[in-house]
Write an enzyme that holds these catalytic residues in place. Structure first.
Site, PDB file in Angstrom:
ATOM      1  N   ARG A 111       0.781  -1.387  -0.081  1.00 15.05           N
ATOM      2  CA  ARG A 111       0.139   0.112  -0.108  1.00 15.05           C
ATOM      3  C   ARG A 111       0.849   1.357   0.160  1.00 15.05           C
ATOM      4  O   ARG A 111       0.290   2.154  -0.665  1.00 15.05           O
ATOM      5  CB  ARG A 111      -0.891  -0.191   1.086  1.00 15.05           C
ATOM      6  CG  ARG A 111      -2.071  -0.939   0.905  1.00 15.05           C
ATOM      7  CD  ARG A 111      -2.912  -1.110   2.028  1.00 15.05           C
ATOM      8  NE  ARG A 111      -4.101  -1.948   1.806  1.00 15.05           N
ATOM      9  CZ  ARG A 111      -5.076  -2.546   2.669  1.00 15.05           C
ATOM     10  NH1 ARG A 111      -4.872  -2.102   3.918  1.00 15.05           N
ATOM     11  NH2 ARG A 111      -5.789  -3.302   2.425  1.00 15.05           N
TER      12      ARG A 111
ATOM     13  N   GLU B 128      -6.668  -1.982  16.710  1.00 12.02           N
ATOM     14  CA  GLU B 128      -5.995  -0.819  15.962  1.00 12.02           C
ATOM     15  C   GLU B 128      -5.402   0.044  17.174  1.00 12.02           C
ATOM     16  O   GLU B 128      -4.757   0.963  16.810  1.00 12.02           O
ATOM     17  CB  GLU B 128      -6.976  -0.196  15.095  1.00 12.02           C
ATOM     18  CG  GLU B 128      -6.451   0.651  13.948  1.00 12.02           C
ATOM     19  CD  GLU B 128      -7.086   1.243  12.973  1.00 12.02           C
ATOM     20  OE1 GLU B 128      -6.528   2.246  12.325  1.00 12.02           O
ATOM     21  OE2 GLU B 128      -8.125   0.702  12.834  1.00 12.02           O
TER      22      GLU B 128
END
Length: 537
Positions: A278, A366
């Site tokens: 990414r 996260e």
């Protein structure tokens, strides 16, 4: 309200933590500012989950770990990365027993190859339903466990800390405006990430960094805050209604898809495949735009015109009809894509028990920083939610079992006064902050731009020092002020860490320091001191 384990945030990490804590014998209260299991990132996720199952072909968690460390550009916390990879297969199989419905190839769970992995390793429910299926499965498990009390539409505003130990939290019931005190022997932050800070984002509205701000104010340490991952092919144009802006990832998994510049040339050397990680793809797209080879809306073309309608329908069925309703025919036209804020590699510093630097305070999912270093490997997000959530729940329950019930906590600073609007428009200030972060603290950064961002952020501080109590009943303006207060603090952490890191690494790219430096192969941590945000290497 009193409990053994309090969990703040009810995405996959929070729900898995609740299940694990309850199975270990704890009484659990699970709170979320949205409805339980229906807010946050998990329910929106469409893609894959990485785990070295080794069913169809040989694979070991060590191979998954090697790929995770490589993607992290030398900055992963190896112990956290190992936990993520080593525990992943067991969590995937547990979810299968709970009925999630992973796609199967005869006897085995089917796997696909994702960018950055050395072999097919990522599982899925189907290419656009993994997150909803995961959330539904975990909600069903919650419903079977009477020891878990679920309370939605509760916004936690502060953690309660007595003598340096976390003793629960203070919150507000958003519908009534009533203040709540939640006493707990152990508390877990599972509030997800911070990508709502950016004008172009794939986040739900409650992902403005609440957990990071809560932890900072309670005395915990944050790490790697400069590393914000941008999903390279977020939808840009034409207008797309009612569909996820990162929906093109599943298409590329199944069908390839060519990334083209304005001259209709491929610029990633992928030959229609999906192999670029990414951060590389994000920077390549932005470089094409900077060179004047971008699309009309300053992105890149994503083309599936090499696929027939039959191939598209075989892969995605009714989704093709939904695209047609938006005037999009992939057999005839390319669509425009561009990077969009998607995930945060940094977060609360925690050990492999998910314990933070504040006793009795844990983190999961996260909200935890360090496992992914400077760039997250594709497929590791839900894996992180499962593995860290499970570990946090188990360890919090064990600690609660040998801890005394904390005394009732006082309300937080400012709770004695009521909010009176009118001084600023907090909703407008949130939007302005998002634009500043997108322009100056996005994928490509400079020292001058970061200084401008910090100047804007500093100008908000006086209006965000104290959060008063809301007016009676639903108070959207107060909610915007709460969000602005947390977003401002977290934005400062990102910008300060990015300004200090004078190199380019992974998701952090400094145009004035384009090289990766071995001197910067180190973490930066953030604490909140009496004089404000303090940065340490």
């Amino acid at each position: 309200m009193q409990t053994d384990v309090l969990i703040v945030g009810a995405g996959a990490a929070g729900m898995y933590a609740a299940i694990s804590a309850a199975r270990a014998g704890a009484q659990v209260v699970l709170v979320d500012r949205s409805l339980i299991g229906r807010g946050g990132a998990t329910v929106m996720a469409q893609m894959t989950v990485a785990a070295a199952l080794g069913e169809e072909a040989p694979d070991q968690w060590e191979h998954h770990l090697a790929d995770t460390l490589a993607a992290g550009r030398g900055l992963c916390d190896p112990a956290l990365s190992r936990l993520l990879c080593e525990d992943a297969p067991e969590c995937i199989r547990e979810m299968e027993l709970w009925g999630v419905g992973w796609a199967r190839n005869r006897k085995h769970i089917r796997r696909v190859q994702a960018p950055g992995h050395d072999r097919p390793r990522c599982v899925y429910v189907d290419f656009v339903n993994t997150g909803p299926a995961v959330s539904k499965t975990l909600r069903a498990q919650l419903n079977r466990i009477p020891e878990i009390r679920r309370v939605g539409e509760v916004l936690v505003t502060e953690l309660a800390v007595h003598d340096g130990i976390c003793a629960g939290a203070h919150g507000v019931h958003l519908i009534s405006g009533e203040s709540l005190t939640l006493n707990a022997k152990a508390t877990i932050i599972a509030t997800g990430g911070l990508t709502r800070l950016y004008a172009r984002n794939s986040a739900s509205i409650n992902m403005g960094g609440d957990g990071y701000a809560l932890a900072l104010r309670a005395g915990a340490e944050l790490v790697d805050m400069e590393f914000v991952q941008f999903f390279p092919i977020g939808h840009l144009a034409p207008r797309l209604v009612g569909m996820d802006p990162i929906m093109w990832d599943p298409f590329r998994y199944k069908l390839g898809g060519k990334l083209l510049n304005s001259e209709m040339q491929e610029f990633l050397n992928e030959d229609g495949r999906y192999v670029s990680v990414r951060d590389h793809a994000t920077h390549a797209i932005l470089e094409e735009v900077a060179a004047g080879r971008g699309t009309p809306h300053r992105g890149a073309w994503l083309s599936f015109r090499h696929c027939s309608e039959a191939e598209l329908r075989a892969a995605f069925g009714p989704i093709i009809d939904r695209l047609a309703e938006n005037g999009i025919d992939l057999t005839r036209q390319a669509i425009e894509v561009a990077p969009i804020a998607h995930y945060h590699m940094g977060g609360i510093r925690a050990d492999t028990d998910m314990q933070t630097s504040v006793p009795h305070l844990f983190a999961a999912g996260e909200a935890v920083g360090g496992a992914n270093g400077a760039n997250r490997l594709s497929g590791n997000a839900i894996t992180e939610a499962f593995t860290f959530g499970r570990r946090a729940g188990l360890r919090a329950a064990a600690l609660a079992a040998k801890s005394a019930t904390p005394s009732s906590a006082r309300g937080p600073e400012g709770s004695g006064s009521r909010f009176v609007g009118g001084k600023i428009n907090p909703g407008a200030e949130v939007a302005a902050l998002q634009r500043v972060m997108n322009e100056y603290v996005g994928p490509l950064r400079t020292g001058a731009g970061l200084e401008r961002a910090l100047e804007h952020i500093a100008g908000l501080e006086a209006d965000c020092t104290v959060l008063p109590a809301p007016r009676a009943g639903l108070d959207p303006e107060w909610l915007d002020l709460h969000d602005l207060r947390n977003m401002r603090l977290v934005a400062e952490c990102i910008a300060r860490a990015a300004l200090a890191r004078e190199e380019s690494r992974g998701a952090h790219q400094r145009q004035d320091f384009p090289e990766t430096s071995e001197l910067w192969r180190k973490h930066q941590s953030v604490r909140l001191a009496s004089d404000g945000v303090r940065l340490e290497s």
